[in-house]
Design an enzyme around this catalytic site. Sequence first.
Site, mmCIF file in Angstrom:
data_model
loop_
_atom_site.group_PDB
_atom_site.id
_atom_site.type_symbol
_atom_site.label_atom_id
_atom_site.label_comp_id
_atom_site.label_asym_id
_atom_site.label_seq_id
_atom_site.Cartn_x
_atom_site.Cartn_y
_atom_site.Cartn_z
ATOM 1 N N LYS A 148 87.584 39.039 41.035
ATOM 2 C CA LYS A 148 87.832 39.648 39.733
ATOM 3 C C LYS A 148 86.580 40.434 39.357
ATOM 4 O O LYS A 148 85.595 39.890 38.861
ATOM 5 C CB LYS A 148 88.119 38.597 38.650
ATOM 6 C CG LYS A 148 88.744 39.236 37.413
ATOM 7 C CD LYS A 148 88.409 38.530 36.118
ATOM 8 C CE LYS A 148 87.181 39.026 35.466
ATOM 9 N NZ LYS A 148 87.168 40.418 35.002
ATOM 10 N N GLU B 233 74.493 34.246 38.823
ATOM 11 C CA GLU B 233 73.511 35.334 38.734
ATOM 12 C C GLU B 233 73.603 35.871 37.318
ATOM 13 O O GLU B 233 74.522 36.628 36.986
ATOM 14 C CB GLU B 233 73.828 36.432 39.763
ATOM 15 C CG GLU B 233 73.774 35.978 41.218
ATOM 16 C CD GLU B 233 72.352 35.701 41.702
ATOM 17 O OE1 GLU B 233 71.385 36.029 40.990
ATOM 18 O OE2 GLU B 233 72.223 35.124 42.800
ATOM 19 N N CYS C 144 69.986 43.771 35.537
ATOM 20 C CA CYS C 144 69.522 42.404 35.248
ATOM 21 C C CYS C 144 68.054 42.230 35.586
ATOM 22 O O CYS C 144 67.347 41.483 34.924
ATOM 23 C CB CYS C 144 70.370 41.395 36.002
ATOM 24 S SG CYS C 144 70.430 41.732 37.775
ATOM 25 N N GLU D 160 67.454 40.035 25.875
ATOM 26 C CA GLU D 160 67.725 40.914 27.017
ATOM 27 C C GLU D 160 68.208 42.234 26.423
ATOM 28 O O GLU D 160 69.286 42.292 25.818
ATOM 29 C CB GLU D 160 68.805 40.312 27.924
ATOM 30 C CG GLU D 160 69.047 41.176 29.148
ATOM 31 C CD GLU D 160 70.156 40.652 30.074
ATOM 32 O OE1 GLU D 160 71.148 40.110 29.567
ATOM 33 O OE2 GLU D 160 70.014 40.816 31.303
#
Length: 481
Positions: A173, A248, A282, A381
């Site tokens: 997905k 992750e 990331c 972030e």
Amino acid sequence: MKSAIQYINGNWVSALNNGLWDLIDPGTGEIIQQVSYGNGADAGLAIDAAGKAFYAWSHVNCYARAEILHKAATYIREHIEAFAADMIRESGKPLLEAKGEWAVSANLFDWFAEESKRNYGRVIPANRNDKRMTVIHQPLGVIGIITAWNFPAYNVARALAAALAAGCTVVLKGSEFTPISTVHLVESLERSGLPAGVLNNVNGDSASIGEVMLNRPEVRKISFTGSTRVGKLLMDGASRTNTRLNLELGGNAPVIITEHVDVQSLAKGAVLARFRNCGQVCVAPQRFYVHESIYTEFSEAVIEHTKAVKLGIGSDPATQLGPLINARQREHVLHLIRQARDEGAELKTGGAIPSDLQHGFFVEPAVFTNVRQGSVLTKAEIFGPVIPLISFSTLEQVIGWANETEYGLAAYAFTSSLNESVQLGEELQFGIIGINEWAPHGTEGPFGGWKQSGQGHESGMEGLHAYLETKLISIGSIPAR
Ligand code: NAD
């Protein structure tokens, strides 16, 4: 491009509920096309197919599996222009970055094709003469792969190539924001002779798909690339079912720039590295800690280079910075910019929606000086085109600041001092450390985060082992000779 983008047991199919998703071009804000958008029911069928295909695929010789993966790599390279054009349309990223991502994705298939031949076990000298102990590694079973939009091909390919190389079957997905790149990956494997059922692709309501993946015993592991928030939801679910997880997750990478550097060339490199994929990376260098003796010179150079960055549509070869993925992500970045200003950081350039690019999800690249450690730009972030510059005075102080985060994915440091580079490499609490470079990660090395940035690894030999079980076989009652 077809709208029936689910691929189950070797057939391209619509969602069972006939649901559709409006795919939007982040560069224009316009709908590109509609694609199938199902739910857990589609995932259930995909798991049925992957479960049935597992035994046969896990017994295909690793050299034959490798051949299919190599062919897929070649297919990607042959179609790189078309694949990159589609990736730009759905993700907004600039042309060079899109082509680069497809090239790396092809490399992942080649690399894991070869790595599948090195699934070595070991023989253990037993403590009795009538006993032989051997360790072998076998494929886990069906793997659920759920990924984020920021690298529509790479995020998928690093888990997919490894899982298939290991002999696992897959229910995939990809992100609903970038489903066409996922389709191209599936096509590449389909055209390369991957048997039906080995790889299945679903698109739809992520919570229900995730739930079905967690609840079905055939799914032995979920490889998840995405936010820490959703990673924790999956951990909650996995605690019920003991489904293994590779996570992750998010990052907040510090960059330490000591006084022992070439300030001008490093400032240029910092701007290029920070604005890759519009900061939606990331491992993006995010918090820039600059030694006080070079802070002003470095800041001025960064501001100058940032002002020169060319914003635009990804397909324009001159574009260096594309849009953010969607309106929600743009609002997240604009909100952080407002918060940073309220906290007293000085916005030196950018930070607004560009007047000539009102359609799509653009934000002018921003640079903040006088950023305080502990303020929002050092904690959240950002995932957008913002450079916060923080001044530091000693290495001990800045290592402490760098580690003062719940995240632990990547960190960067620049110094010409050998002793400093050893100290930085050893004391930064992150899974990936770049010393004097902006791209420490690679297909052949382990990619994984510490702390809230994840669990386990993709890529490298660790990436193959992520999809293998370890088994001890002990043969006893062997007559003495
Ligand atoms: P997200 O967590 O919102 O979504 C990631 C994927 O999870 C998508 O496919 C989404 O549909 C799916 N998802 C959402 N809710 C779910 C649920 N309840 N159950 C199962 N699946 C669900 O993340 P995002 O906004 O797409 O991506 C950005 C994040 O991804 C950032 O935090 C970034 O740092 C992280 N990321 C990490 C890495 C890494 O390697 N560590 C790489 C890329 C992105």
